[in-house]
Every structure is written in structure tokens, then in C-alpha cells.
Write a protein that holds these residues in place. Sequence first.
Motif, PDB file in Angstrom:
ATOM      1  N   PHE A 144     -40.256 -29.213 120.045  1.00  0.00           N
ATOM      2  CA  PHE A 144     -41.604 -29.028 119.942  1.00  0.00           C
ATOM      3  C   PHE A 144     -42.586 -27.739 120.591  1.00  0.00           C
ATOM      4  CE2 PHE A 144     -46.710 -29.216 120.829  1.00  0.00           C
ATOM      5  CZ  PHE A 144     -47.017 -28.595 119.469  1.00  0.00           C
ATOM      6  N   PHE A 145     -42.384 -27.820 122.059  1.00  0.00           N
ATOM      7  CA  PHE A 145     -42.427 -27.153 123.069  1.00  0.00           C
ATOM      8  C   PHE A 145     -41.498 -25.653 123.021  1.00  0.00           C
ATOM      9  CE2 PHE A 145     -43.927 -31.415 124.454  1.00  0.00           C
ATOM     10  CZ  PHE A 145     -45.476 -31.024 124.593  1.00  0.00           C
ATOM     11  N   ASP A 146     -40.458 -25.940 122.319  1.00  0.00           N
ATOM     12  CA  ASP A 146     -39.077 -24.648 122.584  1.00  0.00           C
ATOM     13  C   ASP A 146     -40.351 -23.353 121.830  1.00  0.00           C
ATOM     14  OD1 ASP A 146     -38.004 -25.947 123.827  1.00  0.00           O
ATOM     15  OD2 ASP A 146     -36.322 -26.454 121.701  1.00  0.00           O
ATOM     16  N   SER A 147     -40.991 -22.940 121.323  1.00  0.00           N
ATOM     17  CA  SER A 147     -42.003 -22.039 120.762  1.00  0.00           C
ATOM     18  C   SER A 147     -42.336 -21.202 121.623  1.00  0.00           C
ATOM     19  CB  SER A 147     -42.616 -22.301 118.939  1.00  0.00           C
ATOM     20  OG  SER A 147     -43.651 -22.905 119.566  1.00  0.00           O
ATOM     21  N   ARG A 148     -42.647 -20.028 120.536  1.00  0.00           N
ATOM     22  CA  ARG A 148     -43.351 -19.178 121.680  1.00  0.00           C
ATOM     23  C   ARG A 148     -44.830 -19.878 122.164  1.00  0.00           C
ATOM     24  NH1 ARG A 148     -42.249 -13.966 124.651  1.00  0.00           N
ATOM     25  NH2 ARG A 148     -40.251 -13.420 122.932  1.00  0.00           N
ATOM     26  N   TRP A 149     -45.242 -19.965 121.078  1.00  0.00           N
ATOM     27  CA  TRP A 149     -46.535 -20.223 121.558  1.00  0.00           C
ATOM     28  C   TRP A 149     -46.733 -21.905 122.064  1.00  0.00           C
ATOM     29  CZ3 TRP A 149     -49.767 -17.188 119.891  1.00  0.00           C
ATOM     30  CH2 TRP A 149     -49.501 -16.405 118.859  1.00  0.00           C
ATOM     31  N   LYS A 159     -34.198 -22.667 127.382  1.00  0.00           N
ATOM     32  CA  LYS A 159     -34.757 -21.669 128.802  1.00  0.00           C
ATOM     33  C   LYS A 159     -35.583 -20.289 127.173  1.00  0.00           C
ATOM     34  CE  LYS A 159     -35.180 -18.741 132.173  1.00  0.00           C
ATOM     35  NZ  LYS A 159     -34.137 -18.472 133.331  1.00  0.00           N
ATOM     36  N   PRO A 160     -36.363 -20.309 127.211  1.00  0.00           N
ATOM     37  CA  PRO A 160     -36.916 -18.910 126.210  1.00  0.00           C
ATOM     38  C   PRO A 160     -36.457 -17.679 126.716  1.00  0.00           C
ATOM     39  CG  PRO A 160     -38.336 -19.755 126.863  1.00  0.00           C
ATOM     40  CD  PRO A 160     -37.461 -20.527 127.672  1.00  0.00           C
ATOM     41  N   TYR A 165     -40.236 -16.098 132.956  1.00  0.00           N
ATOM     42  CA  TYR A 165     -40.448 -16.915 132.651  1.00  0.00           C
ATOM     43  C   TYR A 165     -41.652 -18.393 133.387  1.00  0.00           C
ATOM     44  CZ  TYR A 165     -40.769 -21.968 129.571  1.00  0.00           C
ATOM     45  OH  TYR A 165     -40.742 -23.131 129.391  1.00  0.00           O
ATOM     46  N   VAL A 166     -42.654 -18.800 133.693  1.00  0.00           N
ATOM     47  CA  VAL A 166     -43.333 -19.521 134.805  1.00  0.00           C
ATOM     48  C   VAL A 166     -44.102 -20.632 134.330  1.00  0.00           C
ATOM     49  CG1 VAL A 166     -44.519 -19.797 136.949  1.00  0.00           C
ATOM     50  CG2 VAL A 166     -42.876 -17.456 136.436  1.00  0.00           C
ATOM     51  N   PRO A 167     -43.292 -21.612 133.247  1.00  0.00           N
ATOM     52  CA  PRO A 167     -44.820 -21.711 132.019  1.00  0.00           C
ATOM     53  C   PRO A 167     -45.312 -23.277 133.538  1.00  0.00           C
ATOM     54  CG  PRO A 167     -42.205 -23.037 132.969  1.00  0.00           C
ATOM     55  CD  PRO A 167     -42.256 -21.807 133.073  1.00  0.00           C
ATOM     56  N   LEU A 168     -46.077 -24.080 132.806  1.00  0.00           N
ATOM     57  CA  LEU A 168     -47.439 -24.634 134.067  1.00  0.00           C
ATOM     58  C   LEU A 168     -46.588 -25.719 134.467  1.00  0.00           C
ATOM     59  CD1 LEU A 168     -50.050 -25.631 134.197  1.00  0.00           C
ATOM     60  CD2 LEU A 168     -50.206 -27.247 132.737  1.00  0.00           C
TER      61      LEU A 168
END
Length: 232
Positions: A144-149, A159-160, A165-168
Motif C-alpha cells: 500500500f505504501f509503494d505508490s508515490r502518494w 524503494k521508489p 527519498y527521505v520518508p517519515l
Amino acid sequence: MPRLDALRGLAMLWMTLFHFGFDLNHAGLIRQDFYRDPFWTWQRTAIVSLFLLCAGLGQAVAVAQGQRWPRFWKRWAQVAGCALLVSLGSWWMFPRSYISFGVLHGMALMLLLLRWAGPRLPGWALLGLALLALAAPQLWQHAFFDSRWTNWVGLVTRKPVTEDYVPLLPWLGVMLLGFALGRAWLARQRVLQGGIAAPLRPLAWLGGWSLSYYMLHQPVLLGLLYLYQRLI
């Protein structure tokens, strides 16, 4: 605080050297794998960690000095606005791998969370949350967390494709550690306080203009490379 500014300036200088190498590679003047070679990937991790650690330390100082919300919101708007500019600029240069959630995007979100929660939490809770944030992406991922949104959360299964890329998660953990350390050091009136040696003052000056420098250094580097390629 000069010592914190010098540490931030060190991060800026290291970042500049890293990006200069990246730009040389992009221009075809050197051949390096910035996406898989540990020599470069570990440097990127260290640079981002130093940035976010300094951000956490800075928030600890701001809270200790009684910074009011209007001043916080002004600085936050600058960070968020620059994040938007980074997205637009990277979309122009790298349309297939533009930056939708890089270091400034992550910092904008983390600053909101830290400024609200940090002053309310005891030190042990800050450290516990930091460790949990650092470990979370290793403990659980979902497609679910793989989309750009949704990849801004960080619980991705892959990894996208993006230039930054510096996610929460896990990076919030680094900023929380910085805040906890800063608060502890300020309570003991050491480490962060005091002057610095004269050779380090240029770094402190640079660290005092970190956001402006961050936004300008890549256009300057790319412009110099363009001129070099036109002249040779």
C-alpha cells in the motif's frame, strides 16, 4: 549557537562535495554508480542523518529559547516552499524520477510533528519513539505504501525511483534523537554552548545560511559545469 551552526555547515560542505560528484557523473565526466555503490550510498545516509540531527538539535534550542509559533511557522513555510521548488526543478531535470518526498519535504513534516510532540514528551519517551521510528521500516512493510502518494510514510516494499527519498520512517527517528540530545545537552550547559575556534567560523557562517545555500548550490554547480563543457 556557533557550534551547532558549524556542525550544520559541515553537513552543507559534505553535501556540496557529494552533489558535485553526482553532477560530474550526470554530465558524463566521471563514471560512478550513485544509486548502488556503497561508497556513495553510505555517504548519502550519513549526510542526511547529519542534516536531520542538526534539525532536531536546532528545535531543542528554539524551544529552550522560547521561540514563538509565528516565528516557527515563518521558518516552516520557507522549508515547505523550498521543498515545492525542489519538486518542480527535479521534475524539469528528471521527469521520470523527480523528487516528490526528499529531504526538505521530510523535514517539513517532521518539524511539525517534533514541534508539537517534542516539548510534551520526557526524554525516555523521545528515545523510545526514536528507536521505534528507526526500526519500523525493517519490522513491517506493505505494498500500500509503494505508490508515490503514500511512500512518504516509509513502509515501502521497494524503494521508489526518485532522485531523493527521505520518508517519515525511519528518518523521524534521527530528528527525535537530535531533539533529545539537544535538550539533554542544554540542561547540562555543555557541548552546544560556547565559542568555536577561528578556523571553524566559516563553517558556522555557512551553517547560519543553510536553507539558502541548499537551494542555490546545485544551480551554481550545474551552471559552472555547463560553462566548463561549453569552453572545452
